[in-house]
Design an enzyme around this catalytic site. Sequence first.
Site, PDB file in Angstrom:
ATOM      1  N   HIS A  17      28.579  39.540  46.436  1.00  0.00           N
ATOM      2  CA  HIS A  17      29.564  39.956  47.447  1.00  0.00           C
ATOM      3  C   HIS A  17      28.856  40.386  48.741  1.00  0.00           C
ATOM      4  O   HIS A  17      29.301  40.072  49.842  1.00  0.00           O
ATOM      5  CB  HIS A  17      30.410  41.135  46.944  1.00  0.00           C
ATOM      6  CG  HIS A  17      31.263  40.839  45.743  1.00  0.00           C
ATOM      7  ND1 HIS A  17      31.155  41.537  44.560  1.00  0.00           N
ATOM      8  CD2 HIS A  17      32.239  39.914  45.552  1.00  0.00           C
ATOM      9  CE1 HIS A  17      32.036  41.071  43.691  1.00  0.00           C
ATOM     10  NE2 HIS A  17      32.708  40.081  44.261  1.00  0.00           N
ATOM     11  N   LYS A  41      44.674  43.818  35.220  1.00  0.00           N
ATOM     12  CA  LYS A  41      43.271  43.639  34.819  1.00  0.00           C
ATOM     13  C   LYS A  41      42.712  44.950  34.292  1.00  0.00           C
ATOM     14  O   LYS A  41      42.965  46.016  34.865  1.00  0.00           O
ATOM     15  CB  LYS A  41      42.436  43.173  36.025  1.00  0.00           C
ATOM     16  CG  LYS A  41      42.338  41.660  36.130  1.00  0.00           C
ATOM     17  CD  LYS A  41      41.202  41.269  37.073  1.00  0.00           C
ATOM     18  CE  LYS A  41      41.120  39.779  37.245  1.00  0.00           C
ATOM     19  NZ  LYS A  41      40.121  39.386  38.244  1.00  0.00           N
ATOM     20  N   ARG A  90      30.885  29.974  44.351  1.00  0.00           N
ATOM     21  CA  ARG A  90      29.595  29.794  43.682  1.00  0.00           C
ATOM     22  C   ARG A  90      29.508  28.377  43.116  1.00  0.00           C
ATOM     23  O   ARG A  90      28.724  27.569  43.556  1.00  0.00           O
ATOM     24  CB  ARG A  90      29.425  30.843  42.557  1.00  0.00           C
ATOM     25  CG  ARG A  90      29.247  32.258  43.072  1.00  0.00           C
ATOM     26  CD  ARG A  90      29.513  33.285  42.011  1.00  0.00           C
ATOM     27  NE  ARG A  90      30.845  33.123  41.454  1.00  0.00           N
ATOM     28  CZ  ARG A  90      31.389  33.916  40.557  1.00  0.00           C
ATOM     29  NH1 ARG A  90      30.714  34.913  40.065  1.00  0.00           N
ATOM     30  NH2 ARG A  90      32.618  33.710  40.127  1.00  0.00           N
ATOM     31  N   SER A 128      30.799  39.911  38.529  1.00  0.00           N
ATOM     32  CA  SER A 128      31.051  41.300  38.122  1.00  0.00           C
ATOM     33  C   SER A 128      31.194  41.380  36.606  1.00  0.00           C
ATOM     34  O   SER A 128      30.681  42.306  35.967  1.00  0.00           O
ATOM     35  CB  SER A 128      32.338  41.821  38.774  1.00  0.00           C
ATOM     36  OG  SER A 128      32.207  41.823  40.169  1.00  0.00           O
TER      37      SER A 128
HETATM   38  O1  PNS Z   1      38.118  39.230  42.858  1.00  0.00           O
HETATM   39  P1  PNS Z   1      39.352  38.537  42.371  1.00  0.00           P
HETATM   40  O2  PNS Z   1      39.922  39.252  41.169  1.00  0.00           O
HETATM   41  O3  PNS Z   1      39.127  37.074  42.116  1.00  0.00           O
HETATM   42  O4  PNS Z   1      40.429  38.661  43.570  1.00  0.00           O
HETATM   43  C1  PNS Z   1      41.722  38.133  43.450  1.00  0.00           C
HETATM   44  C2  PNS Z   1      42.656  38.617  44.596  1.00  0.00           C
HETATM   45  C3  PNS Z   1      42.672  40.116  44.660  1.00  0.00           C
HETATM   46  C4  PNS Z   1      42.150  38.073  45.896  1.00  0.00           C
HETATM   47  C5  PNS Z   1      44.063  38.038  44.285  1.00  0.00           C
HETATM   48  O5  PNS Z   1      44.401  38.351  42.967  1.00  0.00           O
HETATM   49  C6  PNS Z   1      45.150  38.566  45.226  1.00  0.00           C
HETATM   50  O6  PNS Z   1      45.165  38.247  46.388  1.00  0.00           O
HETATM   51  N1  PNS Z   1      46.070  39.397  44.682  1.00  0.00           N
HETATM   52  C7  PNS Z   1      47.182  39.948  45.426  1.00  0.00           C
HETATM   53  C8  PNS Z   1      48.500  39.323  44.991  1.00  0.00           C
HETATM   54  C9  PNS Z   1      48.879  38.101  45.832  1.00  0.00           C
HETATM   55  O7  PNS Z   1      48.944  38.152  47.039  1.00  0.00           O
HETATM   56  N2  PNS Z   1      49.137  36.966  45.143  1.00  0.00           N
HETATM   57  C10 PNS Z   1      49.547  35.744  45.811  1.00  0.00           C
HETATM   58  C11 PNS Z   1      48.383  34.853  46.216  1.00  0.00           C
HETATM   59  S1  PNS Z   1      47.730  34.007  44.828  1.00  0.00           S
END
Ligand code: PNS
Length: 161
Positions: A17, A41, A90, A128
């Site tokens: 990150h 989660k 990645r 992570s």
């Molecule tokens: O690090 P991650 O867990 O891959 O991040 C995922 C994240 C937080 C970017 C994604 O889950 C998110 O944007 N969640 C908020 C809900 C949302 O807006 N969902 C609609 C778009 S898919």
Amino acid sequence: MKVAVYPGSFDPITNGHIDILNKTSKLFDKIIVSVVHNVTKNALFSLEERVEMIKESTNHMDNIEVDSFNGLLSNYLQEKQAIAIIRGLRTVSDFEYEMHMSMMNKMLIPEVDTIFIMSDSKNIYVSSSGIKEAALLGGDISSLVPKAVNMRLGEKIKKND
Ligand code: PNS
């Protein structure tokens, strides 16, 4: 002012990150690293701990702000007047998930684009979840995370013993 949001779970933030932030902080006036409030989660670190670790790990970069958000990312982007979402890539396996997410966000907020940045090859395997598993099983992951994270992982492991 060109503002981008780097959203994620960051449980915990890794050198992968930080690599993405080092590369993208040169492209925007401000980057808001924002931790999602994710009730589904099963996180190892609390939201507050994750925010704190990101703050400690990015204090050498002066255009990074750390925050958290609840609900739809698109609403949060609008509130922050962001012009871009930052996501790191990645391997090919990241791509499908990222593509769906970027398309969904594009539908919800068409004026914001997702900017994908490739990780350095040394960070390709850094995740992570892998770090948490290795650390909890006694592996030395100190080269893969910022100092602040390594310390807190150590404290968690002691508590779990
Ligand atoms: O690090 P991650 O867990 O891959 O991040 C995922 C994240 C937080 C970017 C994604 O889950 C998110 O944007 N969640 C908020 C809900 C949302 O807006 N969902 C609609 C778009 S898919």
